[in-house]
Design a protein around this motif. Sequence first.
Motif, PDB file in Angstrom:
ATOM      1  N   ASN A  28     -60.143 -65.459  23.905  1.00  0.00           N
ATOM      2  CA  ASN A  28     -58.811 -64.942  24.208  1.00  0.00           C
ATOM      3  C   ASN A  28     -57.751 -65.362  23.209  1.00  0.00           C
ATOM      4  O   ASN A  28     -56.573 -65.193  23.457  1.00  0.00           O
ATOM      5  N   LYS A  29     -58.157 -65.976  22.112  1.00  0.00           N
ATOM      6  CA  LYS A  29     -57.163 -66.365  21.120  1.00  0.00           C
ATOM      7  C   LYS A  29     -56.556 -65.107  20.520  1.00  0.00           C
ATOM      8  O   LYS A  29     -57.264 -64.212  20.071  1.00  0.00           O
ATOM      9  N   PRO A  30     -55.240 -65.006  20.500  1.00  0.00           N
ATOM     10  CA  PRO A  30     -54.593 -63.749  20.159  1.00  0.00           C
ATOM     11  C   PRO A  30     -54.742 -63.340  18.722  1.00  0.00           C
ATOM     12  O   PRO A  30     -54.874 -62.177  18.408  1.00  0.00           O
ATOM     13  N   ILE A  31     -54.719 -64.295  17.787  1.00  0.00           N
ATOM     14  CA  ILE A  31     -54.708 -63.946  16.384  1.00  0.00           C
ATOM     15  C   ILE A  31     -55.559 -64.937  15.622  1.00  0.00           C
ATOM     16  O   ILE A  31     -55.521 -66.134  15.866  1.00  0.00           O
ATOM     17  N   ALA A  32     -56.304 -64.437  14.666  1.00  0.00           N
ATOM     18  CA  ALA A  32     -57.194 -65.308  13.904  1.00  0.00           C
ATOM     19  C   ALA A  32     -56.394 -66.157  12.924  1.00  0.00           C
ATOM     20  O   ALA A  32     -55.229 -65.930  12.660  1.00  0.00           O
ATOM     21  N   ASP A  33     -57.106 -67.154  12.360  1.00  0.00           N
ATOM     22  CA  ASP A  33     -56.443 -68.037  11.407  1.00  0.00           C
ATOM     23  C   ASP A  33     -56.093 -67.315  10.119  1.00  0.00           C
ATOM     24  O   ASP A  33     -55.264 -67.781   9.345  1.00  0.00           O
ATOM     25  N   THR A  34     -56.766 -66.194   9.862  1.00  0.00           N
ATOM     26  CA  THR A  34     -56.520 -65.433   8.637  1.00  0.00           C
ATOM     27  C   THR A  34     -55.464 -64.364   8.852  1.00  0.00           C
ATOM     28  O   THR A  34     -55.459 -63.342   8.169  1.00  0.00           O
ATOM     29  N   ALA A  35     -54.554 -64.555   9.802  1.00  0.00           N
ATOM     30  CA  ALA A  35     -53.545 -63.553  10.117  1.00  0.00           C
ATOM     31  C   ALA A  35     -52.604 -63.340   8.927  1.00  0.00           C
ATOM     32  O   ALA A  35     -52.344 -64.240   8.146  1.00  0.00           O
ATOM     33  N   LYS A  36     -52.114 -62.118   8.828  1.00  0.00           N
ATOM     34  CA  LYS A  36     -51.196 -61.738   7.758  1.00  0.00           C
ATOM     35  C   LYS A  36     -49.813 -61.485   8.335  1.00  0.00           C
ATOM     36  O   LYS A  36     -49.677 -60.796   9.343  1.00  0.00           O
ATOM     37  N   VAL A  37     -48.810 -62.018   7.667  1.00  0.00           N
ATOM     38  CA  VAL A  37     -47.434 -61.866   8.134  1.00  0.00           C
ATOM     39  C   VAL A  37     -46.939 -60.461   7.778  1.00  0.00           C
ATOM     40  O   VAL A  37     -47.028 -60.040   6.621  1.00  0.00           O
ATOM     41  N   PHE A  38     -46.454 -59.751   8.764  1.00  0.00           N
ATOM     42  CA  PHE A  38     -45.858 -58.430   8.576  1.00  0.00           C
ATOM     43  C   PHE A  38     -44.358 -58.578   8.826  1.00  0.00           C
ATOM     44  O   PHE A  38     -43.893 -58.538   9.957  1.00  0.00           O
ATOM     45  N   ALA A  39     -43.606 -58.771   7.756  1.00  0.00           N
ATOM     46  CA  ALA A  39     -42.176 -59.052   7.868  1.00  0.00           C
ATOM     47  C   ALA A  39     -41.386 -57.787   8.133  1.00  0.00           C
ATOM     48  O   ALA A  39     -41.862 -56.663   7.911  1.00  0.00           O
ATOM     49  N   LEU A  40     -40.169 -57.976   8.594  1.00  0.00           N
ATOM     50  CA  LEU A  40     -39.289 -56.833   8.868  1.00  0.00           C
ATOM     51  C   LEU A  40     -38.996 -56.069   7.584  1.00  0.00           C
ATOM     52  O   LEU A  40     -38.857 -54.841   7.606  1.00  0.00           O
ATOM     53  N   GLU A  41     -38.908 -56.768   6.476  1.00  0.00           N
ATOM     54  CA  GLU A  41     -38.667 -56.102   5.193  1.00  0.00           C
ATOM     55  C   GLU A  41     -39.824 -55.186   4.821  1.00  0.00           C
ATOM     56  O   GLU A  41     -39.623 -54.087   4.290  1.00  0.00           O
ATOM     57  N   ASP A  42     -41.048 -55.622   5.102  1.00  0.00           N
ATOM     58  CA  ASP A  42     -42.223 -54.783   4.851  1.00  0.00           C
ATOM     59  C   ASP A  42     -42.184 -53.532   5.719  1.00  0.00           C
ATOM     60  O   ASP A  42     -42.510 -52.423   5.264  1.00  0.00           O
ATOM     61  N   LEU A  43     -41.791 -53.720   6.962  1.00  0.00           N
ATOM     62  CA  LEU A  43     -41.685 -52.578   7.866  1.00  0.00           C
ATOM     63  C   LEU A  43     -40.632 -51.594   7.368  1.00  0.00           C
ATOM     64  O   LEU A  43     -40.847 -50.374   7.388  1.00  0.00           O
ATOM     65  N   GLN A  44     -39.491 -52.097   6.934  1.00  0.00           N
ATOM     66  CA  GLN A  44     -38.430 -51.219   6.437  1.00  0.00           C
ATOM     67  C   GLN A  44     -38.898 -50.413   5.234  1.00  0.00           C
ATOM     68  O   GLN A  44     -38.605 -49.219   5.114  1.00  0.00           O
ATOM     69  N   MET A  45     -39.645 -51.057   4.357  1.00  0.00           N
ATOM     70  CA  MET A  45     -40.143 -50.351   3.168  1.00  0.00           C
ATOM     71  C   MET A  45     -41.065 -49.195   3.569  1.00  0.00           C
ATOM     72  O   MET A  45     -40.951 -48.075   3.029  1.00  0.00           O
ATOM     73  N   MET A  46     -41.940 -49.436   4.523  1.00  0.00           N
ATOM     74  CA  MET A  46     -42.856 -48.381   4.971  1.00  0.00           C
ATOM     75  C   MET A  46     -42.106 -47.259   5.673  1.00  0.00           C
ATOM     76  O   MET A  46     -42.362 -46.076   5.444  1.00  0.00           O
ATOM     77  N   VAL A  47     -41.158 -47.635   6.521  1.00  0.00           N
ATOM     78  CA  VAL A  47     -40.418 -46.641   7.300  1.00  0.00           C
ATOM     79  C   VAL A  47     -39.629 -45.709   6.388  1.00  0.00           C
ATOM     80  O   VAL A  47     -39.669 -44.481   6.535  1.00  0.00           O
ATOM     81  N   PHE A  48     -38.923 -46.268   5.425  1.00  0.00           N
ATOM     82  CA  PHE A  48     -38.064 -45.444   4.581  1.00  0.00           C
ATOM     83  C   PHE A  48     -38.863 -44.604   3.592  1.00  0.00           C
ATOM     84  O   PHE A  48     -38.325 -43.668   3.009  1.00  0.00           O
ATOM     85  N   LYS A  49     -40.144 -44.911   3.425  1.00  0.00           N
ATOM     86  CA  LYS A  49     -40.978 -44.105   2.549  1.00  0.00           C
ATOM     87  C   LYS A  49     -41.705 -42.993   3.303  1.00  0.00           C
ATOM     88  O   LYS A  49     -41.801 -41.859   2.810  1.00  0.00           O
TER      89      LYS A  49
END
Length: 484
Positions: A28-49
């Motif tokens: 039940n561990k939610p996220i693995a140790d190799t998790a990747k940070v998805f920052a708000l800036e990354d989201l904004q870049m994808m959205v505006f493209k």
Amino acid sequence: MKKQKFRYHIGALFWLLYVCLNTANAQNKPIADTAKVFALEDLQMMVFKYHPIIKQAALLTDAARANVLQSLGYFDPNLKANFGRKLFGGSEYYNHWTSELKVPLWLAGADLKVGYDRNVGYYTNPETHTSLSGLTGVGLSIPLGQGLIIDARRSTLRQSKIMVQYAEAEMVKQINSTWYAIAKDYWSWYYAYRQLVLTREGVELAQRRFKAVSTQTIIGDKASIDSVEAYVTVQERLIQFEKNKVELQNARLILSNHLWNDQGNPLELPEDAIPQRLNGNVEHVGKLALDTLVSRAAQQHPELVKLRTKGSQLDVERAYRQEMLKPKINISGSLLSSRRSLVSNVPDNYDFNWNNHKIGLEFAFPLFLRAERGKLREVRIKRQEIDFDLQQSGREVSNNIRTSYNDLQAYESQLTVQLQSVKNQNLLLQGENQKFELGESTLFLINSRETKLIDMRIKLESMISGYQKTLAELYYKAGTIQAF
């Protein structure tokens, strides 16, 4: 001896329960140790493209420019020609050919006309009869009254150009609204993730304590009831953990609504993606930044820009309606020649000169002008409505920005207090643990203080999420988006 055996069996039972719980929780561990940070800036870049709503908003200006192109069509040169011939009983009744190139001019609403007529035949009207070589004319048609300053085609073109600014403001409004909703969904995902992480930590702490208490129960250092209490705490936290896990899954799905690739295909947020970590550090918005947002909004807020463009459009309409109050006086004139080309040899009496001409005058004027005066009055009333609306909307925009800023300041103060409260509660828990080791406290107090600490940390993350949503709201109400 029987009492020791009883305690041994009870301890063994709880140890078995712990092993089962620990095995289940490992999945039940939610996220693995190799998790990747998805920052708000990354989201904004994808959205505006790639976001379809952002692309759709860009079509507004394209449509407005298409209307400008359509309005420019009223100034396109127009070429027309007419031919008619009648033969009967061996006689040529008429042979008519008329052609004209009409070029609308911006200056004074005039039209430049170049024409060629050839009207021959026994029954041709003498007024229009020409020689066999035909008649060439070059002239102008100029409105001296109505239409001299502005006419329908110039009014339409000016208004369509103004509507490009309106469309751009509407585009900005749609983009800001879309991004504001996306930013809120991101911080909801952030809170759901942090809540699950803290709940998982609580489960792991409860399980470790249950293991320790079960071991002490086996050797007789703790009462069996302590193991029961430790196990109940594990169960309660596992239930909350499962609930929070579903909330995180739903938050991830909601955020996935805004993820698209360059080919227009929907994407899903990876399960190993995690939001950026703030650790209680939030962006401080000072008084100077507030004044800058208010000042910029007064000039660039899309709602205010739309109202101003509507006012400018009505100003053009008002100028046109005032022009319609003038009498219609159109004068036209053409110089005539029988030449058919520039190199033709034509006698002076039949070439272009002031003695060979054709002129015309048209006059019209409605006596009461009720339709024109009524339309002008209507436009003036609409302009006053825009002025009042602009005045009220400007005040509302300014106050809405200040309201969000006040909420932001309140969140900032609460965060400071909550951070200190978490630290204090952590100190209390540590002290309670030390007292418990000395036998001066109970497992109930330990669990209570630990649960309180977890709740306070979850509340802190909720405040951080709320602060970030309010920050996005501040920029949205200012008619812009937060820059990174």
